[in-house]
Design a protein around this motif. Structure first.
Motif, mmCIF file in Angstrom:
data_model
loop_
_atom_site.group_PDB
_atom_site.id
_atom_site.type_symbol
_atom_site.label_atom_id
_atom_site.label_comp_id
_atom_site.label_asym_id
_atom_site.label_seq_id
_atom_site.Cartn_x
_atom_site.Cartn_y
_atom_site.Cartn_z
ATOM 1 N N PRO A 67 0.834 -1.216 0.000
ATOM 2 C CA PRO A 67 0.000 0.000 0.000
ATOM 3 C C PRO A 67 0.860 1.254 0.000
ATOM 4 O O PRO A 67 1.943 1.281 0.589
ATOM 5 C CB PRO A 67 -0.791 -0.126 1.305
ATOM 6 C CG PRO A 67 0.032 -1.020 2.170
ATOM 7 C CD PRO A 67 0.717 -1.989 1.250
ATOM 8 N N GLU A 68 0.388 2.273 -0.676
ATOM 9 C CA GLU A 68 1.112 3.545 -0.752
ATOM 10 C C GLU A 68 0.396 4.591 0.090
ATOM 11 O O GLU A 68 -0.833 4.663 0.110
ATOM 12 C CB GLU A 68 1.205 4.016 -2.202
ATOM 13 C CG GLU A 68 1.890 3.062 -3.140
ATOM 14 C CD GLU A 68 3.297 3.514 -3.509
ATOM 15 O OE1 GLU A 68 3.655 4.640 -3.138
ATOM 16 O OE2 GLU A 68 4.017 2.740 -4.157
ATOM 17 N N VAL A 69 1.184 5.412 0.777
ATOM 18 C CA VAL A 69 0.645 6.513 1.566
ATOM 19 C C VAL A 69 1.451 7.769 1.259
ATOM 20 O O VAL A 69 2.575 7.706 0.787
ATOM 21 C CB VAL A 69 0.686 6.207 3.084
ATOM 22 C CG1 VAL A 69 -0.142 4.973 3.415
ATOM 23 C CG2 VAL A 69 2.122 6.030 3.572
ATOM 24 N N SER A 70 0.842 8.905 1.528
ATOM 25 C CA SER A 70 1.556 10.174 1.385
ATOM 26 C C SER A 70 2.570 10.298 2.518
ATOM 27 O O SER A 70 2.239 10.073 3.679
ATOM 28 C CB SER A 70 0.551 11.332 1.439
ATOM 29 O OG SER A 70 1.201 12.567 1.362
ATOM 30 N N VAL A 71 3.811 10.610 2.188
ATOM 31 C CA VAL A 71 4.885 10.665 3.187
ATOM 32 C C VAL A 71 5.434 12.081 3.260
ATOM 33 O O VAL A 71 5.896 12.631 2.253
ATOM 34 C CB VAL A 71 6.011 9.669 2.845
ATOM 35 C CG1 VAL A 71 7.152 9.805 3.846
ATOM 36 C CG2 VAL A 71 5.473 8.246 2.845
ATOM 37 N N SER A 81 -6.876 9.382 8.757
ATOM 38 C CA SER A 81 -7.309 8.498 7.668
ATOM 39 C C SER A 81 -6.430 7.267 7.566
ATOM 40 O O SER A 81 -6.913 6.160 7.273
ATOM 41 C CB SER A 81 -7.303 9.250 6.337
ATOM 42 O OG SER A 81 -8.383 10.140 6.257
ATOM 43 N N MET A 82 -5.127 7.434 7.784
ATOM 44 C CA MET A 82 -4.237 6.274 7.749
ATOM 45 C C MET A 82 -4.540 5.336 8.908
ATOM 46 O O MET A 82 -4.520 4.106 8.748
ATOM 47 C CB MET A 82 -2.778 6.724 7.790
ATOM 48 C CG MET A 82 -1.795 5.575 7.661
ATOM 49 S SD MET A 82 -0.106 6.158 7.409
ATOM 50 C CE MET A 82 0.790 4.594 7.446
ATOM 51 N N LEU A 93 -6.658 11.821 3.095
ATOM 52 C CA LEU A 93 -5.474 11.194 2.515
ATOM 53 C C LEU A 93 -4.654 10.534 3.613
ATOM 54 O O LEU A 93 -4.264 11.182 4.588
ATOM 55 C CB LEU A 93 -4.633 12.246 1.790
ATOM 56 C CG LEU A 93 -3.394 11.749 1.046
ATOM 57 C CD1 LEU A 93 -3.801 10.887 -0.143
ATOM 58 C CD2 LEU A 93 -2.567 12.949 0.565
ATOM 59 N N ALA A 94 -4.394 9.233 3.467
ATOM 60 C CA ALA A 94 -3.540 8.530 4.420
ATOM 61 C C ALA A 94 -2.137 9.115 4.353
ATOM 62 O O ALA A 94 -1.493 9.062 3.309
ATOM 63 C CB ALA A 94 -3.524 7.040 4.105
ATOM 64 N N THR A 95 -1.695 9.704 5.450
ATOM 65 C CA THR A 95 -0.430 10.446 5.460
ATOM 66 C C THR A 95 0.436 10.009 6.634
ATOM 67 O O THR A 95 -0.070 9.736 7.724
ATOM 68 C CB THR A 95 -0.704 11.959 5.559
ATOM 69 O OG1 THR A 95 -1.585 12.352 4.503
ATOM 70 C CG2 THR A 95 0.581 12.759 5.456
ATOM 71 N N LEU A 96 1.731 9.975 6.372
ATOM 72 C CA LEU A 96 2.719 9.618 7.394
ATOM 73 C C LEU A 96 3.722 10.759 7.527
ATOM 74 O O LEU A 96 4.206 11.283 6.512
ATOM 75 C CB LEU A 96 3.417 8.321 6.979
ATOM 76 C CG LEU A 96 4.524 7.741 7.868
ATOM 77 C CD1 LEU A 96 4.575 6.223 7.705
ATOM 78 C CD2 LEU A 96 5.897 8.314 7.514
ATOM 79 N N TYR A 97 3.996 11.168 8.766
ATOM 80 C CA TYR A 97 4.992 12.203 9.038
ATOM 81 C C TYR A 97 6.176 11.539 9.743
ATOM 82 O O TYR A 97 5.997 10.813 10.719
ATOM 83 C CB TYR A 97 4.409 13.297 9.941
ATOM 84 C CG TYR A 97 3.187 13.994 9.386
ATOM 85 C CD1 TYR A 97 3.296 15.153 8.623
ATOM 86 C CD2 TYR A 97 1.909 13.485 9.622
ATOM 87 C CE1 TYR A 97 2.172 15.791 8.119
ATOM 88 C CE2 TYR A 97 0.777 14.118 9.119
ATOM 89 C CZ TYR A 97 0.915 15.261 8.370
ATOM 90 O OH TYR A 97 -0.199 15.889 7.873
ATOM 91 N N TRP A 98 7.385 11.812 9.241
ATOM 92 C CA TRP A 98 8.556 11.280 9.938
ATOM 93 C C TRP A 98 9.614 12.363 10.075
ATOM 94 O O TRP A 98 9.684 13.284 9.269
ATOM 95 C CB TRP A 98 9.083 10.007 9.276
ATOM 96 C CG TRP A 98 9.647 10.149 7.885
ATOM 97 C CD1 TRP A 98 9.096 10.766 6.821
ATOM 98 C CD2 TRP A 98 10.882 9.607 7.433
ATOM 99 N NE1 TRP A 98 9.893 10.651 5.718
ATOM 100 C CE2 TRP A 98 10.995 9.944 6.055
ATOM 101 C CE3 TRP A 98 11.904 8.873 8.016
ATOM 102 C CZ2 TRP A 98 12.085 9.566 5.273
ATOM 103 C CZ3 TRP A 98 12.990 8.495 7.233
ATOM 104 C CH2 TRP A 98 13.074 8.846 5.883
ATOM 105 N N PRO A 99 10.448 12.291 11.116
ATOM 106 C CA PRO A 99 11.347 13.399 11.437
ATOM 107 C C PRO A 99 12.538 13.507 10.495
ATOM 108 O O PRO A 99 13.116 12.495 10.085
ATOM 109 C CB PRO A 99 11.807 13.071 12.858
ATOM 110 C CG PRO A 99 11.575 11.615 13.029
ATOM 111 C CD PRO A 99 10.446 11.243 12.147
#
Length: 811
Positions: free
Chosen positions: A524-528, A566-567, A612-618
């Protein structure tokens, strides 16, 4: 014909008021059509500035629907492109390109310039040649040898003063010398953002990548090859690659789009709608002028009857009457060109960087020819009906002028009322369209974007790809910058992100803990989004569970991520995701713990319907991908203030340069401006339709007034008799108003039916409102009724002032 025009000119000179009004009305209609046609011509009709442009296509990947539901196009992987290039038999040439930027240094203040790295066949595929110098050679499209640059025309003008001697000089890009080998012409705009072109120079490792998609591709069809044939071959190659590389290419296809369609984008329906709208305005103008000419010609009915009785043919009479309309339309066309000139200037001023090919809009030969033909057509259209009406009657009836109401007069009144019906119907359709666009824009402006756009200044910190040799250095740079920014008076919070909301950004495959292992192509793809501490706080993106990214989330700490609501609902619909783990597949086999859930943000646009399924990383925990070595990259800062955001722009820029004076700062704007820019298309549609609708409403009011005023003037005897026989002034006024409302109500009925039928045309251009919205239909109907009543007031008052004794004596 010339004698008829001279005679018409003498008649118009005797009635300057009539001539001025008629020419003004026609000029407004023709001017609006000329301005919009110039826009349509430049964007939709003018050939692209490439050789045999109809053979050019844009090549896209088609992603697997399991990973990208609803997506029909996707960026291209370098490895797949090279296989397309080797295996196809339908393309004459293919080329690969991408986007990027360079920091131009060594000549004062650092400047970030958008550029496009391109493969060696890029310019020859498009079929363009430089106006100075040359394009890239095959040996220059190699790693380590790609230090040549081709300048855009605009960059050449602003930085080298249009000096042909610029070719051969050296320019400092990202701290390294590049040799200028060529300058492109003013119409070379592929891709639209590029101010420079440099050789792509793929390494062997980059050329082998199939799972990462961030390139764009173009191709030129061989002579005689159709799009359908080319698509069939690309489908075959895609199936072959899917079998050969299932890990990366399973479910991935390819699709071809005509280059013109790619250039125009989704503006085509809006432009065609606007062209239809101004055609409505012109028809209303023609009906108005026809009404004026009909009234004026009717006053000459006895003269025309006498000339007919003396032997003048019907064709001769029609020719003379048409000459007057023709002369009005020609003068209106000349006035329309002046109006169109200023209209084009306004369009260019407000939408120059928002719509494609705006630099090519102007009053060129094609537009002038269109205006000339339009002027002739409107002359015929506005003059033919009055001429026909005046020649179809009985000569004996016309000679009875002054002996009471004749059949000719009655028929003419019906014709004038029918013209008003047409005007009202067309005006209502335009006003409903404008109302729907206004409602749509209002809805978009009130959409919750997932962040607080007030009092936030944004800017791009244009770190170039060679600025830092490792991720830790870039993280330290932004830590230092943000520390300085947060210390400024008036700053509440500050952070940085790779792509601000509404600007899109990358999507990446993720491997979710507890889910079955899958090939990269099936993950699966998510917005990063890559963020620094303080970004979520500065944007006021609410934390729903857990925590946000902190300063302690460094390389030495456990890898963490924060995900959107959403994610969380997509992968953990019945439980909390906090404490669960996932992997960013492009960044190795490292488990990353989910430590927080935040609200959804409109990343793709305010009109995007689903979260939109979104992931935040530092940023401090980023690294190179498994496919390419590390390259530093720019981030956008978001700074929340207690004062006017723009007042801190200089101080924040100084804070950046205080850490590194060679890093450019671009795109300084408030978050509210950023949100507003995303509404340009909707605003464009609404503003133009509102202008045309208002113009139509004014013309409609003039038409209603002219019919009633004429009716009152011609019906003095009847009104006098009514009063003499006991009718009250209120009865007289009511009669005039009712006569005015009859064609209005008929026009409203026809207009409502037409608007209802044409609603599907605007369905794709509106948001949050039905194309058959009852409130809009009702509001516009009431507005037209009010305007019609207002246009009836003066004729009604004039009718109440009729003296019956005076009228009867005249009879």
């Amino acid at each position: 014909m010339l004698e008829n025009l001279k005679f018409a000119f003498r008649l118009l000179r005797k009635s300057p008021g009539f001539a001025l009004v008629a020419v003004l009305i026609m000029g407004l209609g023709i001017g609006a059509n000329t301005a919009i046609f110039s826009l349509v011509h430049a964007v939709l009709l003018e050939p692209l500035p490439f050789r045999d442009a109809d053979r050019l296509v844009q090549v896209w990947h088609v992603p697997p629907q399991k990973s990208f539901p609803g997506a029909t196009t996707f960026a291209v992987a370098a490895g797949n492109f090279l296989d397309w290039q080797r295996q196809n038999h339908v393309f004459e040439k293919m080329a690969l390109y991408t986007g990027g930027h360079f920091d131009v240094t060594g000549a004062g203040k650092p400047e970030a310039v958008t550029a496009s790295p391109v493969s060696v066949d890029f310019f020859s595929t498009l079929g363009v040649e430089p106006i100075h110098g040359r394009v890239f050679l095959p040996e220059e499209d190699r790693p380590g040898s790609n230090h040549e640059v081709v300048l855009s025309y605009a960059f050449w003008q602003t930085h080298y003063g249009s000096d042909a001697g610029a070719v051969g000089k050296t320019i400092n890009l990202d701290g390294e010398p590049y040799t200028i080998v060529g300058v492109m012409g003013p119409k070379m705009n592929k891709p639209g953002f590029a101010r420079l072109w440099v050789p792509l120079g793929l390494t062997a490792q980059e050329a082998a990548v199939r799972g990462e998609h961030h390139f764009l591709a173009i191709a030129r069809l061989k002579p005689g090859v159709t799009m359908e044939q080319a698509q069939t071959e690309m489908d075959t190659i895609s199936q072959r690659l899917e079998k050969a590389y299932p890990e990366d290419d399973k479910g991935w296809g390819a699709t071809l789009h005509a280059m013109r369609d790619e250039t125009v984008g989704d503006i085509r329906p809006a432009l065609l709608m606007m062209l239809g709208a101004v055609a409505f305005v012109l028809m209303i103008a023609c009906a108005n002028v026809a009404n004026l000419i009909l009234a004026r010609t009717f006053a000459r009915r006895k003269e025309i009857a006498i000339r007919t009785a003396m032997g003048a043919s019907r064709g001769r009479i029609v020719e003379q009457l048409l000459s007057e309309a023709f002369l009005i339309s020609l003068c209106g066309g000349a006035l329309g060109l002046v109006a169109a000139h200023f209209g084009i200037e306004l369009l260019t001023k407000f939408f120059a960087d928002k719509l494609p090919r705006m630099g090519e809009i102007g009053l060129n030969g094609s537009v002038l020819a269109f205006t000339f033909v339009l002027s002739i057509a409107t002359g015929i259209l506005s003059g033919l009906l009055p001429a026909w009406s005046m020649t179809k009657g009985d000569v004996n009836e016309a000679l009875k002028q002054g002996l009471g109401r004749t059949d000719v007069e009655s028929g003419t009144g019906k014709t004038r009322s029918a013209l008003v019906v047409i005007e009202v119907a067309l005006s209502l359709v335009l006003l409903i369209g404008a109302g729907l666009m206004l409602r749509s824009l209002w809805n978009l402006q009130n959409v919750n974007p997932g962040f607080d756009q007030r009092n936030v200044l944004t800017m791009s910190v244009m770190v170039n790809k060679r600025q830092f040799t490792e991720p830790r250095q870039e993280a330290q740079f932004f830590d230092q910058v943000l520390e300085r920014v947060r210390a400024l008076p008036g700053v509440v919070s500050a952070g940085a992100v790779d792509n601000l909301p509404l600007e899109g950004g990358s999507s990446q495959p993720v491997a979710i803990e507890g889910h079955a292992a899958a090939a990269l192509s099936e993950q699966p793809e998510v917005s990063v989004r890559l963020v620094t501490p303080g970004y979520l706080q500065a944007m006021r993106i609410p934390v729903l569970q857990g925590r946000q990214i902190l300063g302690s989330d460094t390389t030495d700490a456990a890898p963490v991520v924060v995900i959107s609501e959403s994610m969380a609902k997509r992968f953990w619909p019945n439980s909390s995701p906090i404490g669960h783990h996932l992997k960013l597949s492009f960044f190795g086999n490292k488990d990353r713990e989910i430590v927080g859930v935040v609200g959804d943000v409109k990343q793709l646009g305010l009109d995007s319907s689903e979260g939109l399924a979104t992931l935040y990383w530092p940023l401090a925990q980023t690294s190179s991908t498994i496919m390419a070595p590390w390259q530093s990259h720019p981030l956008s800062m978001a700074v929340r203030t207690t004062t006017t955001p723009r007042s801190l722009a200089a101080a924040i820029t100084d804070a950046v340069h205080g850490v590194n004076k060679d890093v450019p700062v671009n795109n300084v704007m408030t978050l509210e401006d950023l949100v507003g820019d995303t509404l340009t298309q909707h605003s464009f549609n609404m503003q133009l339709l509102a202008i045309f609708g208002s113009l139509a409403l004014v013309l409609c009011a003039i038409g209603i007034y002219s019919v009633l005023a004429y009716s009152v003037r011609r019906g003095m005897r009847e009104i006098g008799l009514r009063i003499a026989f006991g009718a009250t002034l209120r009865d007289v006024a009511r009669h005039v108003v009712v006569e005015g409302m009859k064609p209005t109500l008929a026009g409203i009925g026809i207009g409502l039916a037409a608007a209802f039928a044409l609603g599907r045309i605007v369905t794709s251009m509106i948001y949050g409102v039905s194309s058959r919205d009852l409130a809009t239909f009702l509001a516009v109907t009431v507005l037209l009724i009010v305007v019609s009543l207002g246009a009836s007031v003066i004729p009604a008052l004039r009718a109440t002032r009729v003296d019956p004794l005076t009228v009867l004596r005249e009879e």
